[in-house]
Design a protein around this motif. Structure first.
Motif, short mmCIF file in Angstrom:
data_model
loop_
_atom_site.label_atom_id
_atom_site.label_comp_id
_atom_site.label_asym_id
_atom_site.label_seq_id
_atom_site.Cartn_x
_atom_site.Cartn_y
_atom_site.Cartn_z
N ILE A 30 22.38 51.89 22.90
CA ILE A 30 22.18 53.18 23.57
C ILE A 30 21.43 54.12 22.63
N GLY A 31 20.34 54.69 23.14
CA GLY A 31 19.51 55.56 22.33
C GLY A 31 19.51 56.98 22.86
N GLU A 88 24.07 54.64 16.11
CA GLU A 88 24.82 53.65 15.31
C GLU A 88 26.20 53.45 15.93
N GLY A 89 26.57 52.19 16.12
CA GLY A 89 27.89 51.88 16.68
C GLY A 89 27.87 51.81 18.21
N SER A 90 26.69 52.04 18.82
CA SER A 90 26.62 51.96 20.29
C SER A 90 26.33 50.53 20.72
N PHE A 91 26.76 50.21 21.94
CA PHE A 91 26.50 48.89 22.50
C PHE A 91 26.67 48.99 24.01
N SER A 92 26.28 47.93 24.72
CA SER A 92 26.41 47.85 26.18
C SER A 92 25.56 48.94 26.88
N GLU A 136 33.18 59.15 15.72
CA GLU A 136 34.23 58.14 15.48
C GLU A 136 33.80 56.83 16.15
N ALA A 137 34.50 55.75 15.81
CA ALA A 137 34.21 54.47 16.47
C ALA A 137 34.64 54.57 17.92
N PRO A 138 33.86 54.01 18.85
CA PRO A 138 34.25 54.05 20.25
C PRO A 138 35.62 53.42 20.48
N ARG A 139 36.41 54.01 21.39
CA ARG A 139 37.69 53.39 21.76
C ARG A 139 37.68 53.05 23.24
N GLU A 140 38.62 52.17 23.63
CA GLU A 140 38.66 51.72 25.02
C GLU A 140 39.56 52.65 25.84
N ILE A 141 39.13 52.99 27.04
CA ILE A 141 39.96 53.79 27.94
C ILE A 141 40.82 52.84 28.77
N SER A 142 42.10 53.13 28.86
CA SER A 142 43.00 52.31 29.66
C SER A 142 43.12 52.91 31.06
#
Ligand code: FUB
Length: 336
Positions: free
Chosen positions: A122-123, A142-146, A209-215
């Motif tokens: 992701i840019g 930095e640290g982005s994906f998907s 911060e590092a991405p976290r997963e939403i539940s």
């Protein structure tokens, strides 16, 4: 069908549940009010004959155009090319669903694309005008994906990026925190993968911060499982706030609905609530929700303009209504 390069804007008459523009194919609309005007940041589908596959190769978009609507929402203007993949040093192809934000007296366009190793990142790109043109950053965040970035700016000024999509969007491949090319999704009875969320730093160009997963949980607080295809997360996250409550809405992908869940905390957990938009013509469904002049609107797409081609979509809008208890009334994209 010929899209416009930058230059004279092109205007079109519009009404609800009808395409905003018909001179080019558009999809994945992210709607925002900037400078008192309603802007839409869509994907720009190409008029290519492509066979659909689960990897999403048919969505081979190369650039973005910004659209804006007049005050009465009866006219839509195409402001021309705002960013092209050839100008993004880190990107190779597939400019998928974008979003935009305003901060620091700048407009930010956030977009996913495959990097030179074929991995979605992701840019960001910036402009001093909401319609661009946008100047891309040399590297992806930095640290982005998907895929499918959606930026939510909270009342306290904190900005969050939500993102993530299964299958072609590669979210399954990041379960360990590293990209594993042949990783599969969770077992059907295991918790489904959730969208990711990361707070953006003040510069809006990096994660704090590092991405976290939403539940996303059911009415009993149990995580939705991967086999629950009517309700589990697939792609296209969007966050908005109504009466102090956070609403996370998204596409269920294989069951083709836009659904939502609510929470008192932007980081979740979110409790599943129901369907916002029933299936549209075409495989994908993707939306945004925006408040404009005291009304709420859903922006969405379908493939009606191309007679059903999955990769040739058109953006539309409809008014969205809340019930007294805060639930959202389900929208039929094809009302009588
Ligand atoms: O437009 C390409 C992809 O299709 C988007 O990233 C997804 O959300 C789906 O709409």
């Amino acid at each position: 069908m010929k899209a416009r390069k930058r230059g004279t804007a092109l205007s079109n008459s519009i009404s609800s549940n009808q395409p905003l523009v018909t001179h080019m194919y558009t999809a994945d609309p992210s709607a925002h009010v900037f400078e008192g005007k309603l802007y839409v940041y869509p994907s720009h589908d190409l008029d290519h004959e492509m066979t659909s596959n689960d990897n999403g190769d048919q969505y081979d978009m190369e650039d973005y155009h910004v659209l804006s609507l007049n005050e009465e929402l009866t006219q839509c203007t195409d402001h021309g090319e705002a960013l092209h993949v050839r100008d993004v040093p880190w990107a190779s192809k597939q400019m998928w669903a974008p979003d935009a934000a305003y901060k620091n007296r700048k407009y930010y366009l956030f977009f996913p694309a495959r990097d030179h190793d074929g991995i979605f990142r992701i840019g960001a790109a910036t402009s001093d005008k909401p319609a661009g043109p946008f100047r891309p950053e040399p590297n992806y965040i930095e640290g982005s994906f998907s895929i499918d970035p959606a930026v939510f700016v909270d009342d306290d000024g904190k900005s969050y990026m939500l993102f993530g999509g299964l299958w072609g969007g590669q979210l399954e491949k990041w379960q360990t925190g590293e990209f594993i090319a042949d990783a599969e999704g969770p077992a059907w009875i295991a918790p489904a993968l959730g969208p990711r969320i990361a707070e953006l730093a003040d510069d809006m160009l990096s994660f704090r911060e590092a991405p976290r997963e939403i539940s996303i949980v059911d009415e009993n607080g149990m995580p939705l499982v991967a086999g629950d295809e009517d309700r589990r997360y697939f792609e296209g996250p969007w966050m908005h706030k109504h009466n102090g409550l956070y609403y996370l809405s998204y596409s269920t992908g294989t069951t083709h609905r836009i659904v939502y869940a609510t929470s008192s905390d932007p980081l979740g957990p979110f409790e599943y609530k129901g369907t916002i938009l029933t299936p549209v013509v075409g495989w994908t469904t993707h939306h945004s929700i925006v408040s404009y002049q005291d009304k709420w609107y859903l922006f969405y797409h379908d493939s009606s303009l191309s007679g059903g081609a999955d990769n040739k979509r058109c953006v539309k809008f409809a008014e969205l209504f809340y019930e007294a208890d805060g639930t959202i009334r389900t929208i039929d994209p094809y009302p009588e």
